[in-house]
Write a protein that holds these residues in place. Structure first.
Motif: not given
Ligand code: NAP
Length: 179
Positions: A52-54, A76-78, A112-116
């Motif tokens: 899972i990643m941003g 992941l996104t909005h 697996i990132g990132g910071a958010q």
């Protein structure tokens, strides 16, 4: 939220930096191999892990190498119109975890990132693979403080060296609260 193992996996520099201008600040083949092997290995035949990643991290991967092979990729996104070829798109971490839970062919879950996304997942994770790069890279993105969640000393998984830079592999674990 999920019965499956949820591991964070990250490489940090001496200042906890993880990224610069939307990209990885370094490139070490041996570090990438560790990442690939750790996130791909499964305990049971015929299962795959989920990564899972941003959205920013997804876009930082060279299109030649995405989706990450032999793993179920989730971005992941909005943005309801976002399309990530070869990956599933989810609009919250909860949605991604439910997707993993509903699929018996998914083994472990790797954030697996990132910071958010690390920040979102730290409280519900039960393990952290952390590679320390013994150098500094003037990063603009840092790994969140995890001392509240991981209080036990880490297991040391070894050290490697590439092009004069040393890096060390560590694994932190914790009992996860039930949800
Ligand atoms: N050193 C390492 O191990 C490592 C690992 C991974 C990444 N990185 C680096 O980290 C940097 C990227 O990190 P970042 O924090 O800027 O970005 P990121 O976490 O990769 O992605 C941020 C994006 O994720 C989406 N998002 C965030 N929270 C969400 C939520 N609750 N629900 C749904 N979607 C959500 C948003 O996408 P939308 O804007 O589309 O809504 C947001 O802009 C890059 O430099 C990358 O190279 C380093």
């Amino acid at each position: 939220m999920t019965e499956k193992n949820v591991y964070l996996i990250v490489a940090v520099d001496e200042n906890n930096g993880i990224g610069k201008e939307g990209k990885m600040p370094w490139h070490f083949k041996k570090e990438m191999e560790f990442f690939r092997d750790t996130t791909s290995e499964t305990m049971e035949f015929d299962t795959k892990n989920m990564v899972i990643m941003g959205r920013t991290t997804w876009e930082s991967i060279d299109p030649k190498f995405r989706p990450l092979q032999d793993r179920e990729n989730v971005v992941l996104t909005h943005n309801p119109d976002y399309n990530a070829e070869g990956a599933a798109v989810c609009y919250s971490l909860g949605e991604a975890l439910r997707k993993a839970d509903l699929d018996e062919k998914i083994g472990d879950i790797f954030i697996i990132g990132g910071a958010q996304i690390y920040e979102l997942a730290l409280p519900i994770s039960n393990g952290l693979y952390l590679t320390k790069i013994h150098n500094s890279y003037d990063c603009d993105t840092v790994f969140p403080d995890f001392s509240e969640y991981y209080t036990n000393p880490p297991e040391n998984l070894g050290t490697k060296e590439e092009n004069g830079t040393e890096f060390s592999f560590h694994f932190y674990s914790r009992e996860r609260e039930t949800f």
